[in-house]
Design a protein around this motif. Structure first.
Motif, PDB file in Angstrom:
ATOM      1  N   THR A  19       0.833  -1.196   0.000  1.00  0.00           N
ATOM      2  CA  THR A  19       0.000   0.000   0.000  1.00  0.00           C
ATOM      3  C   THR A  19       0.872   1.251   0.000  1.00  0.00           C
ATOM      4  O   THR A  19       2.014   1.246   0.486  1.00  0.00           O
ATOM      5  CB  THR A  19      -0.928   0.047   1.226  1.00  0.00           C
ATOM      6  OG1 THR A  19      -0.133   0.166   2.409  1.00  0.00           O
ATOM      7  CG2 THR A  19      -1.796  -1.207   1.294  1.00  0.00           C
ATOM      8  N   VAL A  20       0.351   2.314  -0.547  1.00  0.00           N
ATOM      9  CA  VAL A  20       1.055   3.592  -0.569  1.00  0.00           C
ATOM     10  C   VAL A  20       1.357   4.050   0.856  1.00  0.00           C
ATOM     11  O   VAL A  20       2.437   4.567   1.148  1.00  0.00           O
ATOM     12  CB  VAL A  20       0.228   4.647  -1.321  1.00  0.00           C
ATOM     13  CG1 VAL A  20       0.787   6.051  -1.112  1.00  0.00           C
ATOM     14  CG2 VAL A  20       0.187   4.309  -2.814  1.00  0.00           C
ATOM     15  N   GLY A  46      10.170  -1.827 -11.013  1.00  0.00           N
ATOM     16  CA  GLY A  46      10.012  -0.375 -10.945  1.00  0.00           C
ATOM     17  C   GLY A  46      10.731   0.202  -9.732  1.00  0.00           C
ATOM     18  O   GLY A  46      11.434  -0.512  -9.013  1.00  0.00           O
ATOM     19  N   ILE A  47      10.541   1.472  -9.519  1.00  0.00           N
ATOM     20  CA  ILE A  47      11.088   2.144  -8.346  1.00  0.00           C
ATOM     21  C   ILE A  47      10.074   3.179  -7.886  1.00  0.00           C
ATOM     22  O   ILE A  47       9.341   3.758  -8.703  1.00  0.00           O
ATOM     23  CB  ILE A  47      12.446   2.812  -8.671  1.00  0.00           C
ATOM     24  CG1 ILE A  47      13.147   3.277  -7.385  1.00  0.00           C
ATOM     25  CG2 ILE A  47      12.279   3.976  -9.659  1.00  0.00           C
ATOM     26  CD1 ILE A  47      14.582   3.690  -7.608  1.00  0.00           C
ATOM     27  N   VAL A  48       9.976   3.385  -6.592  1.00  0.00           N
ATOM     28  CA  VAL A  48       9.062   4.388  -6.058  1.00  0.00           C
ATOM     29  C   VAL A  48       9.862   5.334  -5.176  1.00  0.00           C
ATOM     30  O   VAL A  48      10.750   4.904  -4.428  1.00  0.00           O
ATOM     31  CB  VAL A  48       7.899   3.737  -5.269  1.00  0.00           C
ATOM     32  CG1 VAL A  48       8.375   3.082  -3.987  1.00  0.00           C
ATOM     33  CG2 VAL A  48       6.805   4.744  -4.983  1.00  0.00           C
ATOM     34  N   THR A  49       9.584   6.611  -5.302  1.00  0.00           N
ATOM     35  CA  THR A  49      10.323   7.621  -4.550  1.00  0.00           C
ATOM     36  C   THR A  49       9.379   8.403  -3.642  1.00  0.00           C
ATOM     37  O   THR A  49       8.149   8.290  -3.750  1.00  0.00           O
ATOM     38  CB  THR A  49      11.009   8.611  -5.508  1.00  0.00           C
ATOM     39  OG1 THR A  49       9.998   9.368  -6.217  1.00  0.00           O
ATOM     40  CG2 THR A  49      11.885   7.876  -6.512  1.00  0.00           C
ATOM     41  N   VAL A  80       1.375   0.696  -4.473  1.00  0.00           N
ATOM     42  CA  VAL A  80       2.627   1.161  -5.054  1.00  0.00           C
ATOM     43  C   VAL A  80       2.627   0.988  -6.569  1.00  0.00           C
ATOM     44  O   VAL A  80       3.150   1.833  -7.299  1.00  0.00           O
ATOM     45  CB  VAL A  80       3.807   0.394  -4.421  1.00  0.00           C
ATOM     46  CG1 VAL A  80       5.076   0.536  -5.252  1.00  0.00           C
ATOM     47  CG2 VAL A  80       4.050   0.883  -2.996  1.00  0.00           C
ATOM     48  N   GLY A  81       2.022  -0.094  -7.053  1.00  0.00           N
ATOM     49  CA  GLY A  81       1.976  -0.334  -8.493  1.00  0.00           C
ATOM     50  C   GLY A  81       1.284   0.763  -9.268  1.00  0.00           C
ATOM     51  O   GLY A  81       1.510   0.917 -10.480  1.00  0.00           O
ATOM     52  N   GLU A  82       0.466   1.572  -8.602  1.00  0.00           N
ATOM     53  CA  GLU A  82      -0.249   2.661  -9.274  1.00  0.00           C
ATOM     54  C   GLU A  82       0.575   3.943  -9.364  1.00  0.00           C
ATOM     55  O   GLU A  82       0.262   4.817 -10.160  1.00  0.00           O
ATOM     56  CB  GLU A  82      -1.556   2.953  -8.530  1.00  0.00           C
ATOM     57  CG  GLU A  82      -2.518   1.783  -8.437  1.00  0.00           C
ATOM     58  CD  GLU A  82      -3.725   2.128  -7.584  1.00  0.00           C
ATOM     59  OE1 GLU A  82      -4.552   2.952  -8.029  1.00  0.00           O
ATOM     60  OE2 GLU A  82      -3.824   1.598  -6.452  1.00  0.00           O
ATOM     61  N   VAL A  83       1.619   4.059  -8.542  1.00  0.00           N
ATOM     62  CA  VAL A  83       2.360   5.324  -8.501  1.00  0.00           C
ATOM     63  C   VAL A  83       3.837   5.176  -8.853  1.00  0.00           C
ATOM     64  O   VAL A  83       4.524   6.174  -9.083  1.00  0.00           O
ATOM     65  CB  VAL A  83       2.254   5.974  -7.105  1.00  0.00           C
ATOM     66  CG1 VAL A  83       0.808   6.271  -6.770  1.00  0.00           C
ATOM     67  CG2 VAL A  83       2.884   5.100  -6.029  1.00  0.00           C
ATOM     68  N   MET A  84       4.344   3.954  -8.921  1.00  0.00           N
ATOM     69  CA  MET A  84       5.778   3.762  -9.134  1.00  0.00           C
ATOM     70  C   MET A  84       6.186   4.128 -10.555  1.00  0.00           C
ATOM     71  O   MET A  84       5.358   4.202 -11.476  1.00  0.00           O
ATOM     72  CB  MET A  84       6.155   2.309  -8.857  1.00  0.00           C
ATOM     73  CG  MET A  84       5.647   1.331  -9.914  1.00  0.00           C
ATOM     74  SD  MET A  84       6.098  -0.378  -9.515  1.00  0.00           S
ATOM     75  CE  MET A  84       5.638  -1.193 -11.056  1.00  0.00           C
ATOM     76  N   THR A  85       7.464   4.315 -10.758  1.00  0.00           N
ATOM     77  CA  THR A  85       8.052   4.546 -12.074  1.00  0.00           C
ATOM     78  C   THR A  85       8.534   3.215 -12.626  1.00  0.00           C
ATOM     79  O   THR A  85       9.289   2.500 -11.965  1.00  0.00           O
ATOM     80  CB  THR A  85       9.245   5.524 -11.971  1.00  0.00           C
ATOM     81  OG1 THR A  85       8.784   6.770 -11.453  1.00  0.00           O
ATOM     82  CG2 THR A  85       9.890   5.744 -13.329  1.00  0.00           C
TER      83      THR A  85
END
Length: 209
Positions: A19-20, A46-49, A80-85
């Motif tokens: 989750t975010v 991917g990566i999330v920042t 996270v899959g909705e916002v990651m790069t």
């Protein structure tokens, strides 16, 4: 110097189903600017920042000054899959660390996953690059001398001094030895430059940078 000598273990590895809110908590707890996102098999996806998570929050946050429906918040992302790069800049363990550092600086990249195959084995962040430049001179000198001792016969005649990451080598007077010393010493983290002291009675020699 190779990327493996500069990278750090990733403190946090997320999945697309994280989750975010949980991702934000982990990044805050471990003081991470970003984290790689891996599949169930461990492959990088991917990566999330912090920016990704903050952007998701702000996009969904209500605007207390909004006066019309067009300014109302959108749907909040939950995973996270909705916002990651997904288009991620990566590196391999054997890549040149200086080239990666320059690329990160020029493109304002905060974190780069290091892969072995498609699996994450490390992460290079800006603080990892900075950490190398802050190594104590005594540690740099020790490692330079150890590198020289590996392949240079009679290395006891080679003197090494280090001041603020600038290395000066005395006693390596022929071109072949100087080239070997330069190639070895430049693999040591924390070196800014290398110069060779001229033999007694001559002027100062040129440096290798």
């Amino acid at each position: 110097m190779l990327v493996r000598e500069m990278m750090s273990p990733p403190e946090v590895v997320l999945t697309e189903d994280t989750t975010v809110r949980e991702a934000a908590r982990l990044l805050f707890e471990y003081r991470c600017e970003g984290a790689p996102v891996a599949s169930a098999e461990g492959a990088l996806v991917g990566i999330v920042t912090e920016n990704d998570l903050l952007g998701s929050h702000l996009a969904a946050a209500p605007d207390v000054f909004a006066r019309n429906v067009d300014c109302q918040p959108g749907r909040r992302a939950h995973l996270v899959g909705e916002v990651m790069t997904r288009a991620v800049v990566t590196a391999a363990e054997d890549d040149d660390a200086c080239a990666l550092s320059r690329r990160m600086f020029e493109n304002r990249i905060r974190a780069v996953p290091v892969l072995r195959g498609d699996h994450v084995v490390g992460l290079v962040r800006r603080r990892d690059i900075l950490r190398l430049h802050l190594r104590p001179d005594a540690e740099v000198r020790r490692d330079v001398r150890a590198a020289i001792a590996e392949v240079i016969p009679g290395h006891q005649d080679v003197a090494v001094s280090v001041v603020d990451g600038a290395v000066e080598v005395a006693g390596a007077d022929d071109h072949t030895t100087r080239r070997a010393v330069s190639d070895l010493a430049l693999t040591v983290p924390g070196i800014r430059s290398i110069e060779f002291a001229a033999p007694s009675g001559t002027g100062r020699s040129g440096g290798c940078r």
